[in-house]
Design a protein around this motif. Structure first.
Motif, PDB file in Angstrom:
ATOM      1  N   LEU A 452      41.699  46.230  54.566  1.00 37.03           N
ATOM      2  CA  LEU A 452      42.487  46.773  55.021  1.00 37.03           C
ATOM      3  C   LEU A 452      43.546  45.209  55.344  1.00 37.03           C
ATOM      4  CD1 LEU A 452      42.000  49.500  56.963  1.00 37.03           C
ATOM      5  CD2 LEU A 452      43.919  49.571  55.052  1.00 37.03           C
ATOM      6  N   ASP A 453      43.116  44.236  55.442  1.00 38.23           N
ATOM      7  CA  ASP A 453      43.608  42.660  55.938  1.00 38.23           C
ATOM      8  C   ASP A 453      43.672  42.194  55.314  1.00 38.23           C
ATOM      9  OD1 ASP A 453      44.001  40.836  56.724  1.00 38.23           O
ATOM     10  OD2 ASP A 453      42.360  39.951  58.172  1.00 38.23           O
ATOM     11  N   PRO A 454      45.599  41.547  54.446  1.00 35.41           N
ATOM     12  CA  PRO A 454      45.881  41.236  53.231  1.00 35.41           C
ATOM     13  C   PRO A 454      44.861  39.714  52.950  1.00 35.41           C
ATOM     14  CG  PRO A 454      47.755  42.695  54.672  1.00 35.41           C
ATOM     15  CD  PRO A 454      46.337  42.842  55.353  1.00 35.41           C
ATOM     16  N   LEU A 455      44.407  39.257  54.260  1.00 34.90           N
ATOM     17  CA  LEU A 455      44.135  38.048  54.292  1.00 34.90           C
ATOM     18  C   LEU A 455      43.126  37.826  53.181  1.00 34.90           C
ATOM     19  CD1 LEU A 455      43.600  35.363  55.108  1.00 34.90           C
ATOM     20  CD2 LEU A 455      42.057  35.750  56.368  1.00 34.90           C
ATOM     21  N   TYR A 456      42.680  39.070  53.471  1.00 36.17           N
ATOM     22  CA  TYR A 456      40.836  38.703  52.487  1.00 36.17           C
ATOM     23  C   TYR A 456      41.051  39.592  50.853  1.00 36.17           C
ATOM     24  CZ  TYR A 456      38.209  38.531  56.380  1.00 36.17           C
ATOM     25  OH  TYR A 456      37.158  38.290  58.332  1.00 36.17           O
ATOM     26  N   MET A 457      42.218  40.153  51.096  1.00 37.99           N
ATOM     27  CA  MET A 457      42.372  40.622  49.058  1.00 37.99           C
ATOM     28  C   MET A 457      43.321  38.741  48.919  1.00 37.99           C
ATOM     29  SD  MET A 457      42.300  43.623  48.531  1.00 37.99           S
ATOM     30  CE  MET A 457      43.455  44.264  47.247  1.00 37.99           C
ATOM     31  N   GLU A 458      43.836  38.304  49.983  1.00 38.37           N
ATOM     32  CA  GLU A 458      44.581  36.692  48.843  1.00 38.37           C
ATOM     33  C   GLU A 458      43.155  35.707  48.623  1.00 38.37           C
ATOM     34  OE1 GLU A 458      46.678  35.422  52.070  1.00 38.37           O
ATOM     35  OE2 GLU A 458      48.083  36.773  51.805  1.00 38.37           O
ATOM     36  N   ILE A 459      42.138  36.165  49.309  1.00 39.35           N
ATOM     37  CA  ILE A 459      41.194  34.985  49.288  1.00 39.35           C
ATOM     38  C   ILE A 459      40.339  35.508  47.713  1.00 39.35           C
ATOM     39  CG2 ILE A 459      38.483  35.020  49.908  1.00 39.35           C
ATOM     40  CD1 ILE A 459      39.539  34.651  52.896  1.00 39.35           C
ATOM     41  N   SER A 475      38.091  59.018  52.682  1.00 37.96           N
ATOM     42  CA  SER A 475      39.335  58.707  52.032  1.00 37.96           C
ATOM     43  C   SER A 475      41.035  58.518  52.660  1.00 37.96           C
ATOM     44  CB  SER A 475      39.703  60.750  51.458  1.00 37.96           C
ATOM     45  OG  SER A 475      38.594  61.019  50.758  1.00 37.96           O
ATOM     46  N   ASP A 476      41.047  58.356  53.586  1.00 36.14           N
ATOM     47  CA  ASP A 476      42.198  57.618  54.136  1.00 36.14           C
ATOM     48  C   ASP A 476      42.704  56.063  53.922  1.00 36.14           C
ATOM     49  OD1 ASP A 476      43.228  60.983  55.073  1.00 36.14           O
ATOM     50  OD2 ASP A 476      42.404  60.816  56.848  1.00 36.14           O
ATOM     51  N   HIS A 477      40.974  55.353  54.144  1.00 30.69           N
ATOM     52  CA  HIS A 477      41.478  54.044  54.515  1.00 30.69           C
ATOM     53  C   HIS A 477      41.178  54.087  52.566  1.00 30.69           C
ATOM     54  CE1 HIS A 477      38.950  53.025  57.886  1.00 30.69           C
ATOM     55  NE2 HIS A 477      39.902  53.786  57.811  1.00 30.69           N
ATOM     56  N   ASN A 478      40.383  54.715  52.193  1.00 32.44           N
ATOM     57  CA  ASN A 478      40.479  54.217  50.031  1.00 32.44           C
ATOM     58  C   ASN A 478      42.242  54.149  50.125  1.00 32.44           C
ATOM     59  OD1 ASN A 478      37.805  53.946  50.347  1.00 32.44           O
ATOM     60  ND2 ASN A 478      38.007  55.872  49.552  1.00 32.44           N
ATOM     61  N   MET A 479      43.331  55.230  50.373  1.00 33.19           N
ATOM     62  CA  MET A 479      44.115  55.726  50.148  1.00 33.19           C
ATOM     63  C   MET A 479      45.478  54.784  51.457  1.00 33.19           C
ATOM     64  SD  MET A 479      44.922  58.226  47.720  1.00 33.19           S
ATOM     65  CE  MET A 479      46.336  57.992  47.579  1.00 33.19           C
ATOM     66  N   LEU A 480      45.222  53.166  52.077  1.00 33.13           N
ATOM     67  CA  LEU A 480      45.434  52.367  52.324  1.00 33.13           C
ATOM     68  C   LEU A 480      45.193  52.017  51.684  1.00 33.13           C
ATOM     69  CD1 LEU A 480      45.117  53.488  56.165  1.00 33.13           C
ATOM     70  CD2 LEU A 480      47.511  53.384  55.049  1.00 33.13           C
ATOM     71  N   ILE A 481      44.615  51.535  51.208  1.00 40.24           N
ATOM     72  CA  ILE A 481      43.316  49.908  50.987  1.00 40.24           C
ATOM     73  C   ILE A 481      44.435  50.079  49.328  1.00 40.24           C
ATOM     74  CG2 ILE A 481      41.947  48.726  49.780  1.00 40.24           C
ATOM     75  CD1 ILE A 481      39.892  49.929  51.903  1.00 40.24           C
ATOM     76  N   ALA A 482      44.846  51.687  48.413  1.00 34.67           N
ATOM     77  CA  ALA A 482      45.504  51.550  47.258  1.00 34.67           C
ATOM     78  C   ALA A 482      47.088  50.337  47.554  1.00 34.67           C
ATOM     79  CB  ALA A 482      45.152  52.858  46.496  1.00 34.67           C
ATOM     80  N   ARG A 483      47.112  51.093  48.403  1.00 35.86           N
ATOM     81  CA  ARG A 483      48.825  51.005  48.969  1.00 35.86           C
ATOM     82  C   ARG A 483      49.088  50.088  48.379  1.00 35.86           C
ATOM     83  NH1 ARG A 483      53.767  52.673  50.266  1.00 35.86           N
ATOM     84  NH2 ARG A 483      52.662  55.487  50.688  1.00 35.86           N
ATOM     85  N   LEU A 484      48.270  48.487  48.918  1.00 37.89           N
ATOM     86  CA  LEU A 484      48.174  47.801  49.685  1.00 37.89           C
ATOM     87  C   LEU A 484      48.076  47.105  48.029  1.00 37.89           C
ATOM     88  CD1 LEU A 484      48.387  45.235  51.646  1.00 37.89           C
ATOM     89  CD2 LEU A 484      45.741  45.504  51.522  1.00 37.89           C
ATOM     90  N   ALA A 485      47.157  47.506  48.165  1.00 39.42           N
ATOM     91  CA  ALA A 485      47.057  47.100  46.694  1.00 39.42           C
ATOM     92  C   ALA A 485      47.909  46.945  45.305  1.00 39.42           C
ATOM     93  CB  ALA A 485      45.495  47.460  45.943  1.00 39.42           C
ATOM     94  N   ARG A 486      48.696  48.137  45.566  1.00 36.73           N
ATOM     95  CA  ARG A 486      49.349  48.693  44.534  1.00 36.73           C
ATOM     96  C   ARG A 486      50.710  47.766  45.206  1.00 36.73           C
ATOM     97  NH1 ARG A 486      49.683  51.020  39.517  1.00 36.73           N
ATOM     98  NH2 ARG A 486      48.813  52.850  39.582  1.00 36.73           N
TER      99      ARG A 486
END
Length: 622
Positions: A452-459, A475-486
């Motif tokens: 959920l932290d974009p920093l780690y997605m950048e790493i 499931s709620d966390h998964n949807m938040l992460i999916a939105r960030l990824a998309r």
């Protein structure tokens, strides 16, 4: 009225509100925020609508810029990407050495002959506009989804060139401040500043690392504040010994600290990155408001002409020399030649140096600052607009469509990654330290961190991933992460695991983000993760024969017994990810994990829909 507010506190708070609002709008429009910071500052400052009374804060502006720039450069050193330099060898190395030198010479000569800027200030101008910066190039790279090689080269250059450009600018400032001094004294002074800055920076980094590793600073809040205070303290010490040595000290301190094995270094980076972004945004608004628009207006045509020379001559020459002998295709070299936006560090250093020059009664300090800001605004605007069309024209390949990022899967995620890794590159992002350590030992690229932290997605370089499997226990966390990824990293295929009963709850968002449900059945994270840890699972493989009634059915329509977990489908020699809309074909090979005691001998592992013959199933191929 706002225009009548001459209180320094009011001016600062208004600048903060303007900066954050501009950043939110830029994020919504997917545009680099630096341009909106500059435009809003100039529009609302004394030379515009005069809604921001920057004059009231002007006595403290030098201090704010110095302290802000110290943190910006410290954070730059903390994020210095030496790995990119090692991975791409001489290409990145030449970009960050030849680039600043050629840009300084061409930019300096252009400024001297076109605007009449004196040689010392002209060369300082060239050094300032040689600095790039990740705050501008990273959003472009992420949005464009460039191929891995050119992606890493551009980001590696952006991370490293701040350091080289800042050092070169410090040297040129010293030349500008002491034009009449003998060359030997200038060289001696520069060497002194470099030695003091490097020594104090390295000593400071090691001392802070020692304090962070001790029992004196256990709480993260204290560790972050102590690091901030230490950075400012060593900046002041270096500057007291040798003026302007503090800037180099901050770079060296950050670079030294990042090499130390600190358990929460990523958190420190994130804290410093957030603080740096706040300082950057506010300073840009204040400095832009303080910019003399009359001087900008006078020199705008000249500044744009200099930008054209830098973009059409200097950058192509740098790209050509830097890629000689490399394996880059000519299209990739051309794209490198067409991407060189200037950003945060260039503007911050230019503003600080302009204030220093004004204190030394340099008559052309305002012109220098105006020209730098013209180059910054033109480069951000032009490069942001041409990034997409240039990629399409040169037919630059996008991210690796066969790469997979598994997020939060724990031990079961590791098993799925190994199954998909037969013909795909698989990366992992998880909070489970044991799983990540084991994967790293097995040679996988695995990062411990919160998705959920974009920093780690950048790493983990999520911007170049082809598919993401999001499978935490919520499931709620998964949807938040999916939105960030998309939305933020533009991953084209995102699969989410949903707990039982959550599909209807998230149906609207799944449709909006065009996601796929992973496994085509409710995913009981706790159960499967526990079974994997206890080593109670075995691998099973089944083939779909030509007469199977499963052929043509979507995976969500078939019946998968409890205790059976499909993890991959092999079709035509390629691994596919199991999800709702996969339609079975003859010859498909299905890899599954299962609890052997839950399945009776000869029991079908996957059944067709209840409306079909109940005995039809996947048959074991002899």
């Amino acid at each position: 009225m706002l225009a009548e507010s001459a209180n320094p506190t009011s001016a600062f708070v208004i600048a903060v509100l303007i900066a954050i609002s501009a950043q939110m709008i830029a994020g919504r429009l997917r545009f680099p925020p630096i341009l909106l910071w500059l435009v809003s500052g100039m529009a609302l400052g004394p030379y515009g609508l005069h809604l921001l009374n920057v004059e009231s804060i002007e006595p403290a502006l030098h201090t704010l810029v110095e302290l802000g720039l110290a943190i910006i450069l410290f954070e730059g050193g903390l994020n210095l990407n030496l790995k990119a330099l090692r991975e791409h060898g001489w290409v990145v190395g030449r970009l960050v050495t030849l680039g600043p030198l050629l840009t300084t010479l061409i930019g300096g000569a252009s400024a001297h002959y076109i605007t009449g800027l004196g040689w010392p200030l002209a060369l300082l101008f060239g050094a300032l506009v040689s600095v790039g910066g990740p705050t501008v190039i990273l959003p472009i790279v992420r949005e464009m989804r460039l191929g891995r090689t050119i992606n890493h080269i551009l980001t590696g250059e952006a991370m490293l060139i701040d350091v080289i450009g800042a050092i070169l600018a410090i040297v040129m400032l010293q030349v500008a401040l002491t034009p009449d001094m003998p060359v030997s004294f200038v060289i001696q002074d520069i060497v002194t500043k470099a030695a003091v800055g490097a020594a104090i920076g390295m000593a400071g980094g090691k001392l802070v690392a020692l304090l962070l590793s001790s029992s004196w600073a256990r709480d993260f809040e204290l560790r972050s504040v102590m690091t901030l205070a230490s950075a400012w303290g060593f900046f002041l010490l270096a500057d007291h010994i040798a003026p302007q040595a503090g800037l180099l000290a901050m770079l060296m301190m950050g670079a030294t600290l990042q090499r130390m094995e600190l358990p929460d270094l990523q958190k420190l980076r994130h804290f410093k990155g957030s603080l740096s972004m706040l300082l950057i945004s506010v300073l840009f608004v204040l400095l832009a408001a303080n910019l003399n628009l009359n001087i900008v207006r006078v020199h705008l045509p000249q500044g744009l002409f200099i930008f054209a020379l830098l973009a059409l001559i200097a950058r192509p020459l740098v790209a050509a020399f830097s890629t000689v002998g490399s394996k880059l295709q000519w299209q990739e070299t051309a794209y490198l030649a067409g991407m060189a936006p200037r950003g945060v560090v260039a503007a911050a250093i230019a503003s600080l140096f302009s204030l220093i020059l004004q204190e030394q009664n340099q008559a052309q300090a305002d012109m220098l600052m105006a020209l730098v800001y013209i180059i910054i605004m033109a480069s951000v605007l032009i490069y942001s607009l041409i990034a997409g069309p240039l990629k399409r024209y040169l037919d630059i390949a996008g991210g690796d469509d066969r790469s997979v990022l598994i997020i939060g899967g724990g031990q079961i995620g590791a098993e799925i990654g190994r199954a998909l890794g037969e013909d795909r590159e698989v990366r992992f992002l998880d909070l489970n330290a044991e799983v990540i350590t084991n994967l790293q030992r097995s040679g996988y690229e695995a990062v411990r961190g919160n998705a959920l932290d974009p920093l780690y997605m950048e790493i983990v370089h999520a911007e170049e991933i082809g598919a993401a499997l999001v499978m935490t226990g919520s499931s709620d966390h998964n949807m938040l992460i999916a939105r960030l990824a998309r939305d933020d990293f533009h991953i084209p295929e995102v699969y989410v695991a949903l707990q039982e009963g959550d599909e209807e709850k998230h149906a609207s968002l799944i449709h909006q983000l065009q996601l796929q449900r992973l496994f085509a059945k409710p995913y009981k994270f706790t159960y499967w993760n526990d079974q994997a840890y206890r080593k109670r699972l075995i691998y099973e493989t089944r083939h779909i024969e030509p007469d199977s009634l499963l052929i043509g059915h979507r995976m969500t329509e078939v019946r998968i017994p409890h205790g059976v977990q499909p993890i991959a489908i092999i079709r035509d020699g390629k691994t596919c990810i199991p999800h709702d809309d996969v339609r079975f074909q003859a010859g498909d090979e299905i890899k599954m994990l299962m609890r052997p005691e839950r399945i009776q001998d000869g029991q079908p592992l996957i059944l067709p829909p209840a409306s079909d013959k109940s005995n039809a199933s996947i048959r074991v191929q002899a």
